[in-house]
Write an enzyme that holds these catalytic residues in place. Structure first.
Site, PDB file in Angstrom:
ATOM      1  N   ASP A   7       6.376  -6.208   4.679  1.00 17.66           N
ATOM      2  CA  ASP A   7       6.246  -5.103   3.846  1.00 17.66           C
ATOM      3  C   ASP A   7       7.238  -3.981   4.120  1.00 17.66           C
ATOM      4  OD1 ASP A   7       4.878  -2.982   2.469  1.00 17.66           O
ATOM      5  OD2 ASP A   7       3.932  -2.115   4.186  1.00 17.66           O
ATOM      6  N   GLU A  67       6.690  -7.753  -1.562  1.00 20.78           N
ATOM      7  CA  GLU A  67       5.797  -7.325  -2.722  1.00 20.78           C
ATOM      8  C   GLU A  67       6.916  -6.948  -3.611  1.00 20.78           C
ATOM      9  OE1 GLU A  67       2.327  -4.204  -1.848  1.00 20.78           O
ATOM     10  OE2 GLU A  67       3.822  -3.176  -2.647  1.00 20.78           O
ATOM     11  N   ASP A 141       0.647  -1.405   7.776  1.00 18.86           N
ATOM     12  CA  ASP A 141       1.938  -1.915   7.160  1.00 18.86           C
ATOM     13  C   ASP A 141       1.889  -3.455   7.887  1.00 18.86           C
ATOM     14  OD1 ASP A 141       4.199   0.376   6.399  1.00 18.86           O
ATOM     15  OD2 ASP A 141       3.154   1.076   8.454  1.00 18.86           O
TER      16      ASP A 141
END
Length: 169
Positions: A7, A67, A141
């Site tokens: 992340d 992502e 996170d």
């Protein structure tokens, strides 16, 4: 197979390494990389690079999952800063010959919880259940990074099935 979910963030970068053996998932390592916001961007990116390079050398993941970037029109500067961190991570994939996969946040949530608009709390609870993690105080996170790694295993289940069929007589 070892999978590293990241992340990315310039201030806080979450990571999670899991191992998939047949139908079981095992947590190898998870945590955060933090940088000092008073330092210049080059030093902060170098910190992320060095920390992740060390993790990659130690954990030896075959796949890294990020992502897909989403830029909200009201906060374009945030997307640009995130892009710097993502660039460092993509470079690491090339340098260490790691396959890179990217998924939209809604796709990750759907793979983990079954709903594309699940909350962070729902995701975190499902991560704890899937990896047999006792409830603990870890950052979102970290759960975001672990959800990326687990989503890869869920999304690529059909590939596993096809691979087994090819091997079978």
């Amino acid at each position: 197979m070892r999978i590293l979910g990241v992340d990315p963030g310039l201030r806080v970068c979450g990571y999670g390494v899991i191992e998939k053996n047949n139908y079981t998932l095992k947590l190898i390592e998870a945590g955060i990389i933090t940088t000092n916001s008073s330092e210049d961007i080059a030093r902060r990116l170098n910190e992320i690079y060095g920390s992740l390079a060390g993790l990659i050398k130690e954990a030896k993941p075959e796949v890294l999952v990020l992502e897909k970037i989403y830029a909200h029109s009201r906060h374009p500067a945030t997307a640009f800063l995130l892009g710097h961190a993502r660039g460092v991570i993509c470079l690491l994939c090339a340098q260490y010959n790691i396959k890179l996969f990217e998924y939209l946040p809604t796709r990750v949530k759907k793979a983990i919880v079954g709903r594309g608009h699940a909350s962070k709390i729902q995701i975190k609870k499902m991560i704890e259940q899937l990896l047999s993690i006792k409830k603990s105080a870890y950052a979102f996170d970290v759960s975001d990074a672990l959800s990326l790694a687990i989503a890869y295993t869920q999304i690529n289940k059909t590939d596993d099935y096809r691979d087994r069929r090819k091997i079978s007589p």
